[in-house]
Design an enzyme around this catalytic site. Structure first.
Site, PDB file in Angstrom:
ATOM      1  N   CYS A  99     -46.093  18.915  41.853  1.00  0.00           N
ATOM      2  CA  CYS A  99     -45.476  17.873  42.693  1.00  0.00           C
ATOM      3  C   CYS A  99     -46.484  16.829  43.175  1.00  0.00           C
ATOM      4  O   CYS A  99     -46.090  15.840  43.801  1.00  0.00           O
ATOM      5  CB  CYS A  99     -44.776  18.519  43.875  1.00  0.00           C
ATOM      6  SG  CYS A  99     -43.501  19.652  43.318  1.00  0.00           S
ATOM      7  N   HIS A 392     -36.773  14.082  45.293  1.00  0.00           N
ATOM      8  CA  HIS A 392     -38.126  14.415  44.849  1.00  0.00           C
ATOM      9  C   HIS A 392     -38.184  14.583  43.333  1.00  0.00           C
ATOM     10  O   HIS A 392     -38.118  15.689  42.818  1.00  0.00           O
ATOM     11  CB  HIS A 392     -38.549  15.702  45.582  1.00  0.00           C
ATOM     12  CG  HIS A 392     -39.846  16.282  45.129  1.00  0.00           C
ATOM     13  ND1 HIS A 392     -40.948  15.518  44.818  1.00  0.00           N
ATOM     14  CD2 HIS A 392     -40.230  17.583  44.946  1.00  0.00           C
ATOM     15  CE1 HIS A 392     -41.945  16.313  44.458  1.00  0.00           C
ATOM     16  NE2 HIS A 392     -41.536  17.560  44.519  1.00  0.00           N
ATOM     17  N   CYS A 422     -47.611  19.082  49.176  1.00  0.00           N
ATOM     18  CA  CYS A 422     -47.822  20.417  48.640  1.00  0.00           C
ATOM     19  C   CYS A 422     -47.410  20.373  47.175  1.00  0.00           C
ATOM     20  O   CYS A 422     -46.711  19.454  46.755  1.00  0.00           O
ATOM     21  CB  CYS A 422     -46.963  21.439  49.381  1.00  0.00           C
ATOM     22  SG  CYS A 422     -45.203  21.024  49.341  1.00  0.00           S
TER      23      CYS A 422
HETATM   24  C1  ACO Z   1     -43.883  21.208  45.930  1.00  0.00           C
HETATM   25  C2  ACO Z   1     -42.427  20.990  45.968  1.00  0.00           C
HETATM   26  O1  ACO Z   1     -41.992  19.910  46.155  1.00  0.00           O
HETATM   27  S1  ACO Z   1     -41.472  22.328  45.821  1.00  0.00           S
HETATM   28  C3  ACO Z   1     -39.846  21.686  45.791  1.00  0.00           C
HETATM   29  C4  ACO Z   1     -39.350  21.633  44.429  1.00  0.00           C
HETATM   30  N1  ACO Z   1     -37.921  21.341  44.470  1.00  0.00           N
HETATM   31  C5  ACO Z   1     -37.016  22.289  44.495  1.00  0.00           C
HETATM   32  O2  ACO Z   1     -37.325  23.458  44.480  1.00  0.00           O
HETATM   33  C6  ACO Z   1     -35.599  21.823  44.520  1.00  0.00           C
HETATM   34  C7  ACO Z   1     -34.871  22.525  45.592  1.00  0.00           C
HETATM   35  N2  ACO Z   1     -33.453  22.158  45.591  1.00  0.00           N
HETATM   36  C8  ACO Z   1     -32.544  22.786  44.807  1.00  0.00           C
HETATM   37  O3  ACO Z   1     -32.853  23.642  44.005  1.00  0.00           O
HETATM   38  C9  ACO Z   1     -31.090  22.395  44.991  1.00  0.00           C
HETATM   39  O4  ACO Z   1     -31.018  21.100  45.533  1.00  0.00           O
HETATM   40  C10 ACO Z   1     -30.381  23.403  45.938  1.00  0.00           C
HETATM   41  C11 ACO Z   1     -30.289  24.757  45.199  1.00  0.00           C
HETATM   42  C12 ACO Z   1     -31.088  23.573  47.241  1.00  0.00           C
HETATM   43  C13 ACO Z   1     -28.977  22.901  46.250  1.00  0.00           C
HETATM   44  O5  ACO Z   1     -28.329  22.662  45.066  1.00  0.00           O
HETATM   45  P1  ACO Z   1     -26.740  22.474  45.009  1.00  0.00           P
HETATM   46  O6  ACO Z   1     -26.056  23.697  45.538  1.00  0.00           O
HETATM   47  O7  ACO Z   1     -26.399  21.991  43.645  1.00  0.00           O
HETATM   48  O8  ACO Z   1     -26.551  21.328  46.071  1.00  0.00           O
HETATM   49  P2  ACO Z   1     -25.324  20.401  46.305  1.00  0.00           P
HETATM   50  O9  ACO Z   1     -25.735  19.011  46.173  1.00  0.00           O
HETATM   51  O10 ACO Z   1     -24.128  20.842  45.500  1.00  0.00           O
HETATM   52  O11 ACO Z   1     -25.037  20.668  47.831  1.00  0.00           O
HETATM   53  C14 ACO Z   1     -24.377  21.829  48.281  1.00  0.00           C
HETATM   54  C15 ACO Z   1     -23.489  21.440  49.437  1.00  0.00           C
HETATM   55  O12 ACO Z   1     -24.317  20.986  50.493  1.00  0.00           O
HETATM   56  C16 ACO Z   1     -23.879  19.701  50.923  1.00  0.00           C
HETATM   57  N3  ACO Z   1     -25.027  18.937  51.338  1.00  0.00           N
HETATM   58  C17 ACO Z   1     -26.188  18.765  50.663  1.00  0.00           C
HETATM   59  N4  ACO Z   1     -26.999  17.975  51.352  1.00  0.00           N
HETATM   60  C18 ACO Z   1     -26.331  17.638  52.477  1.00  0.00           C
HETATM   61  C19 ACO Z   1     -26.642  16.841  53.581  1.00  0.00           C
HETATM   62  N5  ACO Z   1     -27.841  16.234  53.676  1.00  0.00           N
HETATM   63  N6  ACO Z   1     -25.738  16.713  54.563  1.00  0.00           N
HETATM   64  C20 ACO Z   1     -24.552  17.328  54.479  1.00  0.00           C
HETATM   65  N7  ACO Z   1     -24.196  18.102  53.448  1.00  0.00           N
HETATM   66  C21 ACO Z   1     -25.083  18.238  52.471  1.00  0.00           C
HETATM   67  C22 ACO Z   1     -23.218  19.093  49.708  1.00  0.00           C
HETATM   68  O13 ACO Z   1     -22.298  18.091  50.071  1.00  0.00           O
HETATM   69  C23 ACO Z   1     -22.546  20.289  49.108  1.00  0.00           C
HETATM   70  O14 ACO Z   1     -21.349  20.508  49.809  1.00  0.00           O
HETATM   71  P3  ACO Z   1     -20.014  20.874  49.019  1.00  0.00           P
HETATM   72  O15 ACO Z   1     -20.306  22.214  48.374  1.00  0.00           O
HETATM   73  O16 ACO Z   1     -18.981  20.921  50.094  1.00  0.00           O
HETATM   74  O17 ACO Z   1     -19.825  19.790  48.010  1.00  0.00           O
END
Ligand code: ACO
Length: 436
Positions: A99, A392, A422
């Protein structure tokens, strides 16, 4: 090593960031669905050359990166040179630091300028979570290789008989550590629990992030650094990040179920960065070259630091290790900074790092220092929101942080800023920028 760093060429030039640009960041499988990281990288570099009227013949080097590799084009940097009509003699190579990849590409170009081997360079990174190198199981891959060696029909049938139905299923890339198998989200959960980061605090950080990012767009503060992209097959376009929720409500967030520890967890879709598509790029030169070409640099690099820590626990604590390195090398303390940009991989990770910044115990035990790094003043922290709102696209985030920091410092009349992230593999990056 924490010796003082003088980021100047032999002739006394600072490393100038002449310009920074990025595509809008789009949630997985939305505006950039079907557009590869390479194509987004080409869009941003081509637009940057044209927007800043930089003669491609002047570009000595492109250093670029992507975290999710495209097996068909492993050297994305060179493909960008060849695919944007740049001078074919422009040297190009690719880097990865998870990242923090575009921190690394920026440092590589800066180091080459310092060494005097490059005068004008382009750095950056791109990632697509929508166009993925979906692969096959290890057993199927082995069978496919063996098939190329099989001489008879009988040999081929024997190879097929080794395979079960499960071996035929496609394998998407995992957002998890190779060596431990622990996902980034599980690490965020572990950090939340170890450091006592509450669900309410995580959600509050997400709300703040979205509100500040929405305000920044509304105020027009991102317009200059985010390009409009016409998306192949050119029937649609995207001109703003599409993950930011202007009307985000704490009550709605509180109802979301935890994702990575469904029973006892606190990390949800809203307090995690979403999977995102996007690209960023920077133009770097020695200060005198920039001025000779008529550019007004957006900022200068004062120092940087990279750190590496364990991957089993607190794996996303990199900023707390890299920041003191960059501060020492710049001869500064946290209090000297006007702004701080920390990549919000997860609210739990950012909040745990902020806690460790102010912990003397952490400084003594983990950093071997007598004083804490310092308390973060929220009036200086991620003032335009962070990755929770913008998203991201792994390799592109460093470029976003650096450009955003320079432009925001400029709007505030100049000063010093820390950008830090990170990264997987227990890595951390920090860079101190100065703006006049
Ligand atoms: C060094 C680094 O940077 S490490 C980081 C690396 N990145 C990662 O690991 C990525 C992490 N993120 C992910 O894997 C995914 O985004 C997850 C698993 C967390 C979520 O994925 P999904 O379940 O597909 O998310 P999705 O967009 O469908 O959201 C799920 C629900 O939360 C809701 N939601 C998400 N964000 C928000 C928000 N900000 N406000 C309100 N509701 C929200 C969505 O509307 C959805 O609701 P619904 O089911 O009623 O439609």
């Amino acid at each position: 090593m924490t010796t003082r760093q003088e980021v100047k060429t032999r002739s006394g030039d600072r490393i100038a960031i002449v310009a920074g640009l990025r595509t809008p960041f789009a949630r997985q499988a939305t505006a950039f669905h079907g557009v590869s990281a390479l194509d987004m990288g080409k869009m941003v570099v081509a637009e940057m050359l044209s927007r800043y009227d930089l003669n491609p013949k002047l570009v000595d080097q492109v250093v670029y990166g992507q975290v999710i590799q495209m097996p068909k084009a492993p050297n994305i940097a060179r493909e960008i040179v060849l695919g944007t009509g740049m001078n074919v003699h422009t040297d190009a190579y690719s880097v990865t630091r998870a990242c923090a990849t575009s921190f690394q590409s920026t440092v590589n170009v800066a180091e080459s300028i310092l060494a005097g081997t490059v005068e004008v360079g382009i750095a950056g990174g791109a990632d697509s979570s929508s166009v993925l190198p979906i692969t096959v199981s290890t057993k199927l891959a082995r069978a496919l290789v063996d098939l190329t060696k099989a001489r008879t029909l009988g040999d081929r049938l024997k190879i097929f008989r080794r395979l079960g139905l499960r071996d035929l299923a496609p394998v998407p890339p995992a957002v998890a550590e190779y060596s431990t198998g622990i996902s980034m989200g599980q690490t965020a959960e572990q950090m939340a629990k170890t450091h006592g980061i509450s669900r309410a605090d995580q959600d509050a950080m997400a709300v703040r992030s979205h509100q500040l990012a929405a305000e920044s767009w509304k105020a027009g503060n991102l317009a200059a650094e985010v390009m409009t992209c016409h998306v192949p097959p050119y029937k649609s376009f995207i001109s703003e990040d599409n993950n930011i929720r202007a009307e985000i409500q704490a009550e709605k967030l509180a109802k979301l179920k935890p994702v990575f520890d469904k029973r006892h967890g606190s990390v949800t879709a809203a307090n995690s960065t979403p999977l995102t598509d996007g690209a960023s790029a920077l133009i770097l030169m020695p200060e005198s070259k920039a001025k000779a070409l008529g550019y007004q640099p957006i900022g200068y690099i004062r120092s940087w630091g990279f750190a590496a820590i364990d991957v089993w626990e607190d794996m996303l604590m990199g900023p707390s290790y890299a920041t003191p390195l960059a501060l020492d090398r710049a001869g500064m303390t946290l209090a000297d900074l006007d702004l701080i940009e920390m990549h919000e991989a997860f609210a739990a990770q950012a909040l745990a790092n902020m806690k460790m910044f102010e912990s003397r115990k952490f400084a003594e035990e983990k950093l071997g220092r007598s004083d804490a790094i310092g308390e973060i003043d929220m009036a200086k922290f991620n003032v335009m929101g962070g990755s929770l709102a913008y998203g991201h696209p792994f390799a592109a985030t460093g470029g976003r942080l650096i450009t955003q920091m320079c432009n925001e410092l400029k709007r505030r009349g100049g000063g010093l800023g820390l950008t830090t992230a990170c990264a997987a593999g227990g890595l951390g990056a920090a860079m101190i920028l100065e703006v006049e």
